[in-house]
Design a protein around this motif. Structure first.
Motif, PDB file in Angstrom:
ATOM      1  N   GLY A   1       0.831  -1.193   0.000  1.00 21.66           N
ATOM      2  CA  GLY A   1       0.000   0.000   0.000  1.00 21.66           C
ATOM      3  C   GLY A   1       0.861   1.236   0.000  1.00 21.66           C
ATOM      4  O   GLY A   1       1.935   1.280  -0.603  1.00 21.66           O
ATOM      5  N   GLY A   2       0.423   2.255   0.711  1.00 16.37           N
ATOM      6  CA  GLY A   2       1.160   3.504   0.722  1.00 16.37           C
ATOM      7  C   GLY A   2       0.847   4.339  -0.501  1.00 16.37           C
ATOM      8  O   GLY A   2      -0.257   4.316  -1.024  1.00 16.37           O
ATOM      9  N   ARG A   3       1.835   5.059  -0.984  1.00 12.26           N
ATOM     10  CA  ARG A   3       1.649   5.950  -2.120  1.00 12.26           C
ATOM     11  C   ARG A   3       1.400   5.161  -3.403  1.00 12.26           C
ATOM     12  O   ARG A   3       1.997   4.121  -3.634  1.00 12.26           O
ATOM     13  CB  ARG A   3       2.887   6.831  -2.292  1.00 12.26           C
ATOM     14  CG  ARG A   3       2.729   7.953  -3.313  1.00 12.26           C
ATOM     15  CD  ARG A   3       3.982   8.784  -3.383  1.00 12.26           C
ATOM     16  NE  ARG A   3       3.818   9.940  -4.230  1.00 12.26           N
ATOM     17  CZ  ARG A   3       3.943   9.926  -5.558  1.00 12.26           C
ATOM     18  NH1 ARG A   3       4.266   8.793  -6.160  1.00 12.26           N
ATOM     19  NH2 ARG A   3       3.780  11.034  -6.261  1.00 12.26           N
ATOM     20  N   SER A   4       0.516   5.702  -4.238  1.00 10.71           N
ATOM     21  CA  SER A   4       0.196   5.044  -5.497  1.00 10.71           C
ATOM     22  C   SER A   4       1.395   5.049  -6.438  1.00 10.71           C
ATOM     23  O   SER A   4       2.191   5.997  -6.465  1.00 10.71           O
ATOM     24  CB  SER A   4      -0.977   5.763  -6.178  1.00 10.71           C
ATOM     25  OG  SER A   4      -1.198   5.247  -7.477  1.00 10.71           O
ATOM     26  N   LEU A   5       1.519   3.973  -7.216  1.00 11.85           N
ATOM     27  CA  LEU A   5       2.542   3.917  -8.263  1.00 11.85           C
ATOM     28  C   LEU A   5       2.141   4.734  -9.488  1.00 11.85           C
ATOM     29  O   LEU A   5       2.960   4.960 -10.376  1.00 11.85           O
ATOM     30  CB  LEU A   5       2.781   2.463  -8.682  1.00 11.85           C
ATOM     31  CG  LEU A   5       3.333   1.512  -7.621  1.00 11.85           C
ATOM     32  CD1 LEU A   5       3.497   0.111  -8.207  1.00 11.85           C
ATOM     33  CD2 LEU A   5       4.655   2.018  -7.067  1.00 11.85           C
ATOM     34  N   VAL A   6       0.877   5.151  -9.548  1.00 10.41           N
ATOM     35  CA  VAL A   6       0.363   5.901 -10.700  1.00 10.41           C
ATOM     36  C   VAL A   6       0.237   7.372 -10.308  1.00 10.41           C
ATOM     37  O   VAL A   6      -0.557   7.729  -9.433  1.00 10.41           O
ATOM     38  CB  VAL A   6      -1.006   5.359 -11.162  1.00 10.41           C
ATOM     39  CG1 VAL A   6      -1.470   6.103 -12.412  1.00 10.41           C
ATOM     40  CG2 VAL A   6      -0.932   3.864 -11.418  1.00 10.41           C
ATOM     41  N   ASP A   7       1.015   8.207 -10.943  1.00 16.14           N
ATOM     42  CA  ASP A   7       0.977   9.648 -10.706  1.00 16.14           C
ATOM     43  C   ASP A   7       0.008  10.270 -11.709  1.00 16.14           C
ATOM     44  O   ASP A   7       0.239  10.206 -12.920  1.00 16.14           O
ATOM     45  CB  ASP A   7       2.382  10.237 -10.864  1.00 16.14           C
ATOM     46  CG  ASP A   7       2.435  11.720 -10.539  1.00 16.14           C
ATOM     47  OD1 ASP A   7       1.452  12.231  -9.972  1.00 16.14           O
ATOM     48  OD2 ASP A   7       3.451  12.366 -10.851  1.00 16.14           O
ATOM     49  N   VAL A   8      -1.088  10.842 -11.211  1.00 15.57           N
ATOM     50  CA  VAL A   8      -2.132  11.420 -12.062  1.00 15.57           C
ATOM     51  C   VAL A   8      -2.008  12.940 -12.029  1.00 15.57           C
ATOM     52  O   VAL A   8      -1.967  13.545 -10.951  1.00 15.57           O
ATOM     53  CB  VAL A   8      -3.531  10.992 -11.592  1.00 15.57           C
ATOM     54  CG1 VAL A   8      -4.608  11.578 -12.512  1.00 15.57           C
ATOM     55  CG2 VAL A   8      -3.646   9.469 -11.546  1.00 15.57           C
ATOM     56  N   ARG A   9      -1.941  13.547 -13.219  1.00 12.85           N
ATOM     57  CA  ARG A   9      -1.828  14.999 -13.315  1.00 12.85           C
ATOM     58  C   ARG A   9      -2.874  15.532 -14.290  1.00 12.85           C
ATOM     59  O   ARG A   9      -3.121  14.935 -15.332  1.00 12.85           O
ATOM     60  CB  ARG A   9      -0.425  15.405 -13.794  1.00 12.85           C
ATOM     61  CG  ARG A   9       0.713  14.856 -12.925  1.00 12.85           C
ATOM     62  CD  ARG A   9       2.077  15.167 -13.512  1.00 12.85           C
ATOM     63  NE  ARG A   9       3.152  14.554 -12.746  1.00 12.85           N
ATOM     64  CZ  ARG A   9       4.435  14.633 -13.055  1.00 12.85           C
ATOM     65  NH1 ARG A   9       4.809  15.312 -14.136  1.00 12.85           N
ATOM     66  NH2 ARG A   9       5.348  14.037 -12.301  1.00 12.85           N
ATOM     67  N   VAL A  10      -3.453  16.675 -13.938  1.00 12.56           N
ATOM     68  CA  VAL A  10      -4.427  17.350 -14.793  1.00 12.56           C
ATOM     69  C   VAL A  10      -3.927  18.761 -15.053  1.00 12.56           C
ATOM     70  O   VAL A  10      -3.623  19.505 -14.109  1.00 12.56           O
ATOM     71  CB  VAL A  10      -5.820  17.378 -14.135  1.00 12.56           C
ATOM     72  CG1 VAL A  10      -6.779  18.238 -14.949  1.00 12.56           C
ATOM     73  CG2 VAL A  10      -6.375  15.967 -13.981  1.00 12.56           C
ATOM     74  N   THR A  11      -3.805  19.129 -16.325  1.00 17.14           N
ATOM     75  CA  THR A  11      -3.304  20.452 -16.696  1.00 17.14           C
ATOM     76  C   THR A  11      -4.151  21.030 -17.826  1.00 17.14           C
ATOM     77  O   THR A  11      -4.976  20.330 -18.431  1.00 17.14           O
ATOM     78  CB  THR A  11      -1.832  20.386 -17.154  1.00 17.14           C
ATOM     79  OG1 THR A  11      -1.726  19.456 -18.256  1.00 17.14           O
ATOM     80  CG2 THR A  11      -0.930  19.927 -16.013  1.00 17.14           C
TER      81      THR A  11
END
Length: 233
Positions: free
Chosen positions: A102-112
């Motif tokens: 668990g912990g921090r997600s391996l998928v970094d999601v960004r919206v720009t």
């Protein structure tokens, strides 16, 4: 006559750099797509019956949708519920347990580059009343109707656009890409997405099927997502 000097031969171009989360870390893959919302958005804010005035398109909302579609497509691959739960935490993040998964997600999601459409509070009429026509899509928007206790809920009209970028370890490319495809084709942003509210369209090349057929979806997903697995669509 002065001696002619030939120009030096330029060195070959450097290879494309590998994205890495840190020095010596995993090689990262990037997915980028331009998205347009083609029907009104209902919800999507931290509070129900509201429109977020700060983050019109929220990363936590998108992450929740992607997690749902990842479970839909890949849930049958992990046996019992405990296996699915651990696999989801490992990829998408969550509270770490005794197994340290668990912990921090391996998928970094960004919206720009968000271009927000306007907000309306027009009355939602499920049928004609007092000379006014019924509201288009009133069946899907019925939770927005006003009551004796609450006014008509605001919703964002169609037309919002944004860039979605995801960074993740390359070994998860198929799983993450398929979740994005399923979300944009079958889901949407906000609530009531299964009724067509907040429906999406990918404006980038390569994200839409060539036709609305089962065979075209097989090519797009590289599998028969309509029939494969216990949790098929």
């Amino acid at each position: 006559m002065p001696e002619m000097i030939s120009a030096p031969v330029p060195p070959p171009p450097l290879p494309a750099r590998n994205l890495r989360s840190r020095r010596g870390g995993r090689v990262l893959e990037r997915v980028q797509v331009r998205v347009r919302v083609v029907t009104p958005i209902l919800g999507g804010a931290p509070e129900t019956r509201t429109v977020d005035g700060v983050d019109g398109i929220r990363v936590p909302t998108i992450r929740g949708h992607l997690r749902f579609w990842w479970r839909t497509l890949h849930g049958h691959e992990h046996g019992e519920a405990s296996g699915l739960f651990a696999a989801e935490r490992a990829l998408w993040g969550g509270m770490s347990g005794q197994d340290d998964v668990g912990g921090r997600s391996l998928v970094d999601v960004r919206v720009t580059n968000v271009n927000l459409a306007g907000v309306t509070t027009d009355e939602v009429r499920p049928y004609p009343r007092q000379g006014q026509p019924a509201t288009p899509g009133a069946y899907a928007l019925w939770p927005a109707r006003g009551t004796n206790e609450e006014p008509t809920a605001p919703r964002r009209v169609q037309g919002t656009q944004f860039d979605l970028e995801l960074l993740f370890p390359e070994e998860h490319t198929q799983a993450v890409r398929s979740a994005v495809l399923a979300w944009t084709l079958f889901g949407g942003y906000g609530s009531r997405t299964r009724r067509g509210v907040g429906s999406l369209r990918c404006l980038s090349d390569g994200w839409l099927p060539t036709s609305a057929t089962v065979d075209a979806l097989k090519v797009l997903f590289d599998s028969d997502v309509l029939h494969d697995g216990e949790f098929s669509l």
